[in-house]
Write a protein that holds these residues in place. Structure first.
Motif, mmCIF file in Angstrom:
data_model
loop_
_atom_site.group_PDB
_atom_site.id
_atom_site.type_symbol
_atom_site.label_atom_id
_atom_site.label_comp_id
_atom_site.label_asym_id
_atom_site.label_seq_id
_atom_site.Cartn_x
_atom_site.Cartn_y
_atom_site.Cartn_z
ATOM 1 N N VAL A 72 0.794 -1.164 0.079
ATOM 2 C CA VAL A 72 0.121 0.025 -0.148
ATOM 3 C C VAL A 72 0.804 1.255 -0.085
ATOM 4 O O VAL A 72 0.693 2.164 -0.596
ATOM 5 N N SER A 73 1.893 1.211 0.722
ATOM 6 C CA SER A 73 2.779 2.278 0.868
ATOM 7 C C SER A 73 3.591 2.680 -0.587
ATOM 8 O O SER A 73 3.500 3.714 -1.143
ATOM 9 N N LEU A 74 3.852 1.416 -1.264
ATOM 10 C CA LEU A 74 4.518 1.708 -2.495
ATOM 11 C C LEU A 74 3.522 2.212 -3.538
ATOM 12 O O LEU A 74 3.909 3.241 -4.234
ATOM 13 N N ARG A 75 2.283 1.823 -3.420
ATOM 14 C CA ARG A 75 1.383 2.284 -4.318
ATOM 15 C C ARG A 75 1.178 3.767 -4.052
ATOM 16 O O ARG A 75 0.798 4.557 -5.180
ATOM 17 N N PHE A 76 0.932 4.206 -2.903
ATOM 18 C CA PHE A 76 0.921 5.832 -2.429
ATOM 19 C C PHE A 76 2.025 6.633 -2.925
ATOM 20 O O PHE A 76 1.699 7.654 -3.637
ATOM 21 N N LEU A 77 3.336 6.034 -2.570
ATOM 22 C CA LEU A 77 4.473 6.722 -3.110
ATOM 23 C C LEU A 77 4.550 6.773 -4.379
ATOM 24 O O LEU A 77 4.517 8.080 -5.085
ATOM 25 N N PHE A 78 4.183 5.944 -5.461
ATOM 26 C CA PHE A 78 4.258 5.975 -6.876
ATOM 27 C C PHE A 78 3.212 6.920 -7.419
ATOM 28 O O PHE A 78 3.335 7.636 -8.219
ATOM 29 N N ASN A 79 1.913 6.721 -6.764
ATOM 30 C CA ASN A 79 0.810 7.247 -7.303
ATOM 31 C C ASN A 79 0.718 9.053 -7.038
ATOM 32 O O ASN A 79 0.076 9.846 -7.820
ATOM 33 N N ASN A 80 1.827 9.293 -6.117
ATOM 34 C CA ASN A 80 1.837 10.704 -5.459
ATOM 35 C C ASN A 80 3.146 11.377 -6.099
ATOM 36 O O ASN A 80 3.543 12.316 -5.199
ATOM 37 N N GLY A 81 3.751 10.811 -7.036
ATOM 38 C CA GLY A 81 5.005 11.417 -7.482
ATOM 39 C C GLY A 81 6.280 11.454 -6.548
ATOM 40 O O GLY A 81 7.183 12.158 -6.855
ATOM 41 N N TYR A 82 6.297 10.447 -5.668
ATOM 42 C CA TYR A 82 7.576 10.396 -4.815
ATOM 43 C C TYR A 82 8.622 9.694 -5.639
ATOM 44 O O TYR A 82 8.257 9.020 -6.686
ATOM 45 N N ASN A 83 9.885 10.189 -5.672
ATOM 46 C CA ASN A 83 11.085 9.537 -6.430
ATOM 47 C C ASN A 83 11.738 8.164 -5.510
ATOM 48 O O ASN A 83 12.485 8.264 -4.918
ATOM 49 N N VAL A 84 10.772 7.163 -6.049
ATOM 50 C CA VAL A 84 11.385 5.740 -5.363
ATOM 51 C C VAL A 84 12.487 5.193 -6.132
ATOM 52 O O VAL A 84 12.461 4.951 -7.222
ATOM 53 N N THR A 85 13.447 5.130 -5.468
ATOM 54 C CA THR A 85 14.764 4.833 -6.269
ATOM 55 C C THR A 85 15.069 3.292 -6.106
ATOM 56 O O THR A 85 15.900 2.701 -6.703
ATOM 57 N N GLY A 86 14.519 2.661 -5.097
ATOM 58 C CA GLY A 86 14.420 0.963 -4.922
ATOM 59 C C GLY A 86 13.649 0.515 -3.753
ATOM 60 O O GLY A 86 13.287 1.567 -2.988
ATOM 61 N N TYR A 87 13.515 -0.570 -3.592
ATOM 62 C CA TYR A 87 12.482 -1.292 -2.638
ATOM 63 C C TYR A 87 13.006 -2.685 -2.303
ATOM 64 O O TYR A 87 13.473 -3.328 -3.452
#
Length: 194
Positions: A72-87
């Motif tokens: 759920v966190s990943l979905r939120f971060l991607f959908n809200n434009g955060y720069n996720v560089t890895g997980y």
């Protein structure tokens, strides 16, 4: 006829596939601190400390509450434009974000059995410079009141902690650490957790 058309980015029985497959951690940026040799341990309030009337709640950050699941966190971060560089391995790496009125080049979210448990925001300088620490400290005092504890660490470092009504905490730290790229840098680290 009758077959879904268009995009084929859906998992069977589950909603969109946002690419949440296990990923390795990103190549470390040279100014990130080298990994700590011991596991993280959350700060504990002094035995005599009790939440006071109006004590602030520390329930999460970036729009995520503590306890939120990894997916759920990943979905939120991607959908809200955060720069996720890895997980992967219960960790999400972010870069270039704003929090508490400051820019932070690096952030890491950590997950446990009960979902999101804490985050670290990092900012470093090549020389001893407490300007950011002092400014964020003043901002946190204005928002949350006096800290519950403040400790001086070797080499002029500091660790300051606020505890919230709901078992949450905020720790603001400053001090030298070895950087991934080598050498010593001075880190201001803001940790929020539960």
């Amino acid at each position: 006829p009758g077959r879904p058309g268009g995009s084929h980015n859906f998992r069977p029985g589950g909603g969109p596939d946002y690419g949440y497959r296990p990923h390795k951690a990103p190549a470390p940026r040279p100014y990130r601190p080298a990994p700590a040799p011991r596991p993280y341990s959350r700060p504990m309030p002094p035995a005599a400390w009790r939440p006071y009337h109006g004590c602030p709640r520390v329930t999460g950050f970036f729009g995520l509450n503590f306890g939120t699941s990894f997916s759920v966190s990943l979905r939120f971060l991607f959908n809200n434009g955060y720069n996720v560089t890895g997980y992967g391995n219960n960790v999400v790496y972010l870069t270039d974000l704003n929090a508490y009125d400051y820019f932070w080049p690096d952030a890491t979210l950590y997950y446990g059995d009960n979902g999101l448990s804490y985050s670290e925001l990092l900012y470093s300088t090549p020389a001893y410079d407490m300007a950011r620490y002092n400014s964020i400290y003043a901002s946190l005092v204005a928002r949350y009141g006096a800290p519950v504890s403040m400790t001086t660490t070797p080499y002029g470092g500091r660790v300051t902690t606020w505890f919230g009504y709901d078992n949450g905490y905020i720790t603001l730290a400053f001090g030298p650490q070895t950087a991934v790229g080598g050498g010593t840098r001075y880190y201001t680290t803001l940790t929020l957790g539960n």
